[in-house]
Design a protein around this motif. Structure first.
Motif, PDB file in Angstrom:
ATOM      1  N   ILE A  35      18.712 -14.078 -30.185  1.00  0.00           N
ATOM      2  CA  ILE A  35      19.113 -14.653 -28.930  1.00  0.00           C
ATOM      3  C   ILE A  35      20.307 -13.643 -28.053  1.00  0.00           C
ATOM      4  O   ILE A  35      20.346 -13.361 -27.329  1.00  0.00           O
ATOM      5  CB  ILE A  35      19.751 -16.222 -28.841  1.00  0.00           C
ATOM      6  N   GLU A  36      21.228 -13.402 -29.169  1.00  0.00           N
ATOM      7  CA  GLU A  36      22.382 -12.385 -28.943  1.00  0.00           C
ATOM      8  C   GLU A  36      21.634 -11.011 -28.447  1.00  0.00           C
ATOM      9  O   GLU A  36      22.293 -10.520 -27.331  1.00  0.00           O
ATOM     10  CB  GLU A  36      23.443 -12.407 -29.890  1.00  0.00           C
ATOM     11  N   ASP A  37      20.864 -10.528 -29.234  1.00  0.00           N
ATOM     12  CA  ASP A  37      20.013  -9.077 -28.820  1.00  0.00           C
ATOM     13  C   ASP A  37      19.598  -9.409 -27.315  1.00  0.00           C
ATOM     14  O   ASP A  37      19.895  -8.472 -26.511  1.00  0.00           O
ATOM     15  CB  ASP A  37      19.232  -8.960 -29.825  1.00  0.00           C
ATOM     16  N   CYS A  38      18.884 -10.594 -27.073  1.00  0.00           N
ATOM     17  CA  CYS A  38      18.186 -10.759 -25.831  1.00  0.00           C
ATOM     18  C   CYS A  38      19.372 -10.805 -24.787  1.00  0.00           C
ATOM     19  O   CYS A  38      19.139 -10.202 -23.721  1.00  0.00           O
ATOM     20  CB  CYS A  38      17.480 -12.006 -25.976  1.00  0.00           C
ATOM     21  N   ASN A  90      22.197  -9.132 -24.985  1.00  0.00           N
ATOM     22  CA  ASN A  90      22.697  -7.650 -24.430  1.00  0.00           C
ATOM     23  C   ASN A  90      21.512  -7.011 -23.970  1.00  0.00           C
ATOM     24  O   ASN A  90      21.959  -6.170 -22.999  1.00  0.00           O
ATOM     25  CB  ASN A  90      22.978  -7.106 -25.937  1.00  0.00           C
ATOM     26  N   LEU A  91      20.304  -7.291 -24.302  1.00  0.00           N
ATOM     27  CA  LEU A  91      19.305  -6.446 -23.447  1.00  0.00           C
ATOM     28  C   LEU A  91      19.261  -6.905 -21.930  1.00  0.00           C
ATOM     29  O   LEU A  91      18.838  -5.840 -21.366  1.00  0.00           O
ATOM     30  CB  LEU A  91      18.008  -6.558 -24.403  1.00  0.00           C
ATOM     31  N   LEU A  92      19.275  -8.203 -21.792  1.00  0.00           N
ATOM     32  CA  LEU A  92      19.262  -8.481 -20.318  1.00  0.00           C
ATOM     33  C   LEU A  92      20.389  -7.992 -19.663  1.00  0.00           C
ATOM     34  O   LEU A  92      20.114  -7.412 -18.490  1.00  0.00           O
ATOM     35  CB  LEU A  92      19.442 -10.026 -20.323  1.00  0.00           C
ATOM     36  N   ALA A  93      21.499  -7.957 -20.076  1.00  0.00           N
ATOM     37  CA  ALA A  93      22.467  -7.243 -19.610  1.00  0.00           C
ATOM     38  C   ALA A  93      22.538  -5.866 -19.269  1.00  0.00           C
ATOM     39  O   ALA A  93      22.694  -5.330 -18.035  1.00  0.00           O
ATOM     40  CB  ALA A  93      24.024  -7.226 -20.381  1.00  0.00           C
ATOM     41  N   LEU A  94      21.756  -5.067 -20.262  1.00  0.00           N
ATOM     42  CA  LEU A  94      21.429  -3.577 -20.128  1.00  0.00           C
ATOM     43  C   LEU A  94      20.361  -3.481 -18.914  1.00  0.00           C
ATOM     44  O   LEU A  94      20.406  -2.556 -18.300  1.00  0.00           O
ATOM     45  CB  LEU A  94      21.037  -3.245 -21.169  1.00  0.00           C
ATOM     46  N   TRP A  95      19.458  -4.320 -18.930  1.00  0.00           N
ATOM     47  CA  TRP A  95      18.449  -4.449 -18.064  1.00  0.00           C
ATOM     48  C   TRP A  95      18.714  -4.634 -16.564  1.00  0.00           C
ATOM     49  O   TRP A  95      18.378  -3.669 -15.632  1.00  0.00           O
ATOM     50  CB  TRP A  95      17.268  -5.533 -18.521  1.00  0.00           C
ATOM     51  N   ALA A 130      20.674   5.043 -24.825  1.00  0.00           N
ATOM     52  CA  ALA A 130      21.126   5.144 -26.036  1.00  0.00           C
ATOM     53  C   ALA A 130      21.570   3.619 -26.283  1.00  0.00           C
ATOM     54  O   ALA A 130      21.393   3.296 -27.476  1.00  0.00           O
ATOM     55  CB  ALA A 130      22.420   6.021 -26.005  1.00  0.00           C
ATOM     56  N   ASP A 131      22.338   2.940 -25.371  1.00  0.00           N
ATOM     57  CA  ASP A 131      22.620   1.702 -25.627  1.00  0.00           C
ATOM     58  C   ASP A 131      21.511   0.542 -26.235  1.00  0.00           C
ATOM     59  O   ASP A 131      21.658  -0.369 -27.159  1.00  0.00           O
ATOM     60  CB  ASP A 131      23.456   0.937 -24.503  1.00  0.00           C
ATOM     61  N   VAL A 132      20.568   0.767 -25.341  1.00  0.00           N
ATOM     62  CA  VAL A 132      19.272  -0.006 -25.660  1.00  0.00           C
ATOM     63  C   VAL A 132      18.573   0.371 -27.023  1.00  0.00           C
ATOM     64  O   VAL A 132      18.228  -0.349 -27.808  1.00  0.00           O
ATOM     65  CB  VAL A 132      18.244   0.078 -24.373  1.00  0.00           C
ATOM     66  N   ARG A 133      18.512   1.577 -27.126  1.00  0.00           N
ATOM     67  CA  ARG A 133      17.854   2.149 -28.412  1.00  0.00           C
ATOM     68  C   ARG A 133      18.698   1.804 -29.437  1.00  0.00           C
ATOM     69  O   ARG A 133      18.153   1.414 -30.503  1.00  0.00           O
ATOM     70  CB  ARG A 133      17.770   3.499 -28.305  1.00  0.00           C
ATOM     71  N   ALA A 134      19.985   1.713 -29.395  1.00  0.00           N
ATOM     72  CA  ALA A 134      20.711   1.227 -30.558  1.00  0.00           C
ATOM     73  C   ALA A 134      20.285  -0.006 -31.079  1.00  0.00           C
ATOM     74  O   ALA A 134      20.255  -0.666 -32.269  1.00  0.00           O
ATOM     75  CB  ALA A 134      22.349   1.459 -30.238  1.00  0.00           C
ATOM     76  N   ILE A 135      20.223  -1.321 -29.920  1.00  0.00           N
ATOM     77  CA  ILE A 135      19.830  -2.293 -30.387  1.00  0.00           C
ATOM     78  C   ILE A 135      18.521  -2.574 -30.905  1.00  0.00           C
ATOM     79  O   ILE A 135      18.522  -3.240 -32.017  1.00  0.00           O
ATOM     80  CB  ILE A 135      20.013  -3.313 -28.982  1.00  0.00           C
ATOM     81  N   LEU A 193      14.718  -2.869 -35.703  1.00  0.00           N
ATOM     82  CA  LEU A 193      13.891  -2.181 -36.403  1.00  0.00           C
ATOM     83  C   LEU A 193      14.213  -2.224 -37.825  1.00  0.00           C
ATOM     84  O   LEU A 193      13.409  -2.346 -38.954  1.00  0.00           O
ATOM     85  CB  LEU A 193      13.568  -1.001 -35.894  1.00  0.00           C
ATOM     86  N   GLU A 194      15.470  -1.621 -38.259  1.00  0.00           N
ATOM     87  CA  GLU A 194      16.035  -1.553 -39.468  1.00  0.00           C
ATOM     88  C   GLU A 194      16.015  -2.849 -40.592  1.00  0.00           C
ATOM     89  O   GLU A 194      15.620  -2.937 -41.426  1.00  0.00           O
ATOM     90  CB  GLU A 194      17.388  -0.961 -39.609  1.00  0.00           C
ATOM     91  N   GLN A 195      16.114  -4.089 -39.621  1.00  0.00           N
ATOM     92  CA  GLN A 195      16.284  -5.193 -40.265  1.00  0.00           C
ATOM     93  C   GLN A 195      14.708  -5.649 -40.520  1.00  0.00           C
ATOM     94  O   GLN A 195      14.593  -6.276 -41.554  1.00  0.00           O
ATOM     95  CB  GLN A 195      16.814  -6.289 -39.232  1.00  0.00           C
ATOM     96  N   ILE A 196      14.183  -5.397 -39.696  1.00  0.00           N
ATOM     97  CA  ILE A 196      12.552  -5.744 -39.899  1.00  0.00           C
ATOM     98  C   ILE A 196      12.061  -4.863 -40.975  1.00  0.00           C
ATOM     99  O   ILE A 196      11.289  -5.481 -42.279  1.00  0.00           O
ATOM    100  CB  ILE A 196      11.646  -5.386 -38.755  1.00  0.00           C
ATOM    101  N   GLU A 197      12.234  -3.530 -41.189  1.00  0.00           N
ATOM    102  CA  GLU A 197      11.848  -2.833 -42.409  1.00  0.00           C
ATOM    103  C   GLU A 197      12.419  -3.355 -43.697  1.00  0.00           C
ATOM    104  O   GLU A 197      11.783  -3.323 -44.579  1.00  0.00           O
ATOM    105  CB  GLU A 197      12.450  -1.336 -42.131  1.00  0.00           C
TER     106      GLU A 197
END
Length: 130
Positions: free
Chosen positions: A59-62, A64-69, A77-82, A87-91
């Motif tokens: 939810i927090e990522d969402c 932040n992504l909404l704010a960037l959108w 780069a900010d979007v890519r960092a999130i 992706l690292e957590q998934i891996e």
């Protein structure tokens, strides 16, 4: 649009839409009767949230992504960092699951699965040492 219409268009259940409103991710207008009135922009945000959550973003990522959108001056780069952090957590989770699968597969192969009481699965689960 009312909540039923925006639910149909966004693919999200009304309960989820109400929750997203409660936590401030969307802010539909309210009519004099108190009913929610969703704008096209609300529907797009809800669809965005649905796709983001389907990819496993928190939810927090969402948020932040909404704010960037919404920010036309954002740096990609900010979007890519999130996305990279997610992706690292998934891996990491995949590596953990592969390890679990290997251990469990080994135990299942080692257990005869017959009428005898000896069971390496139970022995391993009951072993306190690593």
């Amino acid at each position: 649009m009312n909540i039923g219409e925006v639910s149909d268009k966004s693919g999200l259940p009304p309960k989820t839409i109400r929750y997203y409103e409660d936590i401030g991710l969307v802010k539909p207008l309210r009519g004099p009767n108190g009913y929610r009135s969703f704008r096209e922009s609300d529907m797009h945000k809800l669809a965005f949230l649905g796709r983001s959550r389907a990819l496993g973003f928190t939810i927090e990522d969402c948020r932040n992504l909404l704010a960037l959108w919404d920010d036309q001056d954002r740096a990609s780069a900010d979007v890519r960092a999130i996305a990279r952090e997610h992706l690292e957590q998934i891996e990491s989770k995949i590596a953990d699951l592969n390890s679990i699968r290997a251990t469990l597969s080994h135990l299942v192969r080692e257990c005869a699965g017959d009428h005898r009481p000896d069971c390496p699965i139970l022995k391993k689960l009951g072993n306190f040492s690593k």
